[in-house]
Design a protein around this motif. Structure first.
Motif, short mmCIF file in Angstrom:
data_model
loop_
_atom_site.label_atom_id
_atom_site.label_comp_id
_atom_site.label_asym_id
_atom_site.label_seq_id
_atom_site.Cartn_x
_atom_site.Cartn_y
_atom_site.Cartn_z
N HIS A 1 0.82 -1.21 0.00
CA HIS A 1 0.00 0.00 0.00
C HIS A 1 0.86 1.27 0.00
O HIS A 1 2.07 1.23 0.29
N TRP B 1 -5.19 -11.54 2.38
CA TRP B 1 -4.95 -10.13 2.74
C TRP B 1 -3.72 -10.00 3.63
O TRP B 1 -2.91 -9.09 3.48
N GLY C 1 -1.62 -9.29 0.54
CA GLY C 1 -2.10 -7.92 0.58
C GLY C 1 -3.04 -7.55 -0.55
O GLY C 1 -3.47 -6.40 -0.67
N GLY C 2 -3.39 -8.51 -1.39
CA GLY C 2 -4.29 -8.22 -2.51
C GLY C 2 -4.22 -9.35 -3.51
O GLY C 2 -3.51 -10.35 -3.31
N THR D 1 -2.33 -6.64 -7.00
CA THR D 1 -1.10 -6.61 -6.20
C THR D 1 -0.05 -7.56 -6.75
O THR D 1 1.14 -7.29 -6.66
N VAL E 1 -9.13 -12.63 -2.07
CA VAL E 1 -8.76 -11.35 -2.69
C VAL E 1 -9.34 -11.27 -4.11
O VAL E 1 -9.93 -12.23 -4.59
N ASN F 1 -4.37 0.66 -5.16
CA ASN F 1 -5.11 0.95 -3.91
C ASN F 1 -6.35 1.80 -4.21
O ASN F 1 -7.41 1.61 -3.59
N TYR G 1 -7.30 3.64 3.21
CA TYR G 1 -7.09 2.36 2.53
C TYR G 1 -6.36 1.39 3.45
O TYR G 1 -6.75 0.22 3.58
N GLU G 2 -5.33 1.87 4.11
CA GLU G 2 -4.58 0.98 5.00
C GLU G 2 -5.49 0.46 6.11
O GLU G 2 -5.42 -0.72 6.49
N LEU H 1 -7.62 -2.33 4.83
CA LEU H 1 -6.80 -3.53 4.68
C LEU H 1 -6.58 -4.20 6.05
O LEU H 1 -6.71 -5.43 6.19
#
Ligand SMILES: NC(=O)c1ccc[n+]([C@@H]2O[C@H](COP(=O)([O-])OP(=O)(O)OC[C@H]3O[C@@H](n4cnc5c(N)ncnc54)[C@H](O)[C@@H]3O)[C@@H](O)[C@H]2O)c1
Length: 397
Positions: free
Chosen positions: A106, A182, A186-187, A191, A225, A345, A366-367, A370
């Motif tokens: 991110h 996630w 992370g995606g 990602t 995801v 993002n 956004y963070e 997540l």
């Protein structure tokens, strides 16, 4: 290549000896101006096997590699979240970094990395920070960049990129415990597979001012995801963009259509075709007396030199040459990786909020989303580490 001293060698360490780590090791071992002084993986057997095969020293913690191998530069090829840790630890020790894509998961993390590099540059102004965007070396994309920079299309009106060549099986997603979660990755497609395309979009067209994203989570695979995304971009200059990607389509399509004042360029099937308007479409539209008339145009296939060297090793060669004080420019500077993350993002933030968002957006928001996804995850990850993954099958053109 540049003009660096032909006898000098850069001492390189490689962190992460998985799929792409193998690719990196294989070309690094062939480079005359590189000495691989250490390889590192948390899986001891991997580090030991690599070290034995290539006659170097194994490390099992990146800090040990950074502190004890005597390296000048590190190549970071670990899962996404760890890019940040390894790169920042390297910068803190004045070590050059070539980071795999994406720069981070991110925007906030990417900014921390960039700040760490800037800080380190105060003591070492020639510190190099590169990112592995090898698709920028691909001849068709370079030619598109050349056409756009030269202004052949005049004012751009629309870009539509359908890239559904990223087909992945369930076995792929099950091949690593970190994949498609996630917390671990992370995606999804934005990602892992699409950082190259998102970088290409921003490299060719810049960042949009507004983003609408529509992401489907685990639509074609048992993952938590996104594996299908459609995004709509609005740029301040009036251009609109569409970005359509999935890992759930076979056969896939890679078609990039760029429409503008002086015609249309279409890249598909290893061909760039230019439908060239004889005059400005805007002028014609304003001045023609014919209601159903079209601008006179003809098409031509743009010649592209496909023999130029491409791929990961070119990115690494430029990085090494820059460290040695050569004249060649990096293929992509690390901080440029931020823009692709703004797109990735931003698309997900818009999709989660079900509304169009402005760029720049609130990266903390956004963070925060997540972190909530990670905290509330009920997903039971299946892992079958015996999947056959031939990395060269994954490199897209
Ligand atoms: N540029 C490209 O074409 C390309 C292609 C594939 C993957 N990648 C990127 O490379 C990275 C790795 O992907 P992969 O497919 O090789 O993954 P992988 O799971 O096959 O390999 C990752 C390796 O890193 C090791 N590792 C994990 N955490 C570590 C740590 N903290 N320190 C040391 N080792 C650690 C794992 O044990 C594993 O061996 C990802 O960022 C991915 O997006 C880039």
């Amino acid at each position: 290549m540049g003009t660096s001293n032909g006898n000098a060698k850069v001492k390189v360490g490689l962190v992460g000896l998985g799929n792409i780590g193998k690719t990196h090791m294989s070309y690094l071992s062939q480079m005359d101006n590189v000495e691989v002084v250490g390889v590192c993986d948390v899986v001891r057997e991997s580090a030991d096997a690599f070290a034995e095969r290539y006659g170097t020293t194994p490390y099992y913690e990146h800090i040990d590699l950074l502190e004890h191998s005597g390296l000048d530069a590190v190549i970071v090829a670990v899962p996404h979240y760890s890019h940040v840790t390894v790169a920042m630890d390297a910068f803190a020790r004045g070590i050059h970094v070539l980071c795999e894509k994406p720069l981070a998961v991110h925007v906030n993390d990417a900014k921390k990395m960039i700040a760490a590099c800037e800080e380190a540059k105060r003591n070492k102004p020639d510190l190099q920070f590169g990112i592995m965007f090898q698709e920028r070396t691909y001849p068709f994309y370079r030619k598109l960049k050349d056409l756009l920079d030269h202004g052949d299309l005049g004012r751009l009106t629309r870009v539509t990129w359908i890239n559904t060549t990223w087909f992945r099986t369930q076995a792929y997603y099950d091949s690593g415990s970190w994949r498609a979660t996630w917390a671990g990755e992370g995606g999804g497609i934005l990602t892992n597979q699409c950082p190259h395309n998102l970088d290409m979009y921003q490299w060719l067209f810049g960042l949009p001012a507004r983003i609408s994203g529509f992401a489907h989570i685990g639509k074609y695979h048992n993952i938590e995801v996104e594996d299908e995304v459609t995004a709509y971009f609005e740029h301040d200059n009036g251009m609109i963009g569409h970005f359509i990607v999935t890992t759930g389509e076979s056969p896939g399509t890679n078609r990039l259509e760029i429409a503008g004042e002086y015609g249309k360029v279409v890249y598909e099937d290893s061909k760039i075709v230019f439908y060239r308007n004889r005059e400005s479409m805007f002028k014609f539209s304003a001045e023609s007396k014919q209601g159903f008339a079209h601008v006179e145009n003809w098409y031509t296939e743009i010649p592209v030199d496909v023999k130029t060297p491409t791929g990961h090793h070119v990115v690494a060669e430029r990085f090494i040459d820059a460290i040695l004080g050569g004249s060649s420019e990096l293929i992509a500077h690390g901080p440029e990786g931020l823009n692709g993350l703004i797109l990735a993002n931003g698309i997900m933030l818009s999709s989660f909020k079900k509304q169009m968002i402005d760029v720049p957006f609130d990266a903390d928001e956004y963070e925060g989303i997540l972190q909530e996804l990670i905290k509330n995850s009920k997903f039971v990850k299946q892992t079958a580490e015996n999947a056959v993954l031939n990395m060269s099958d994954s490199f897209n053109v």
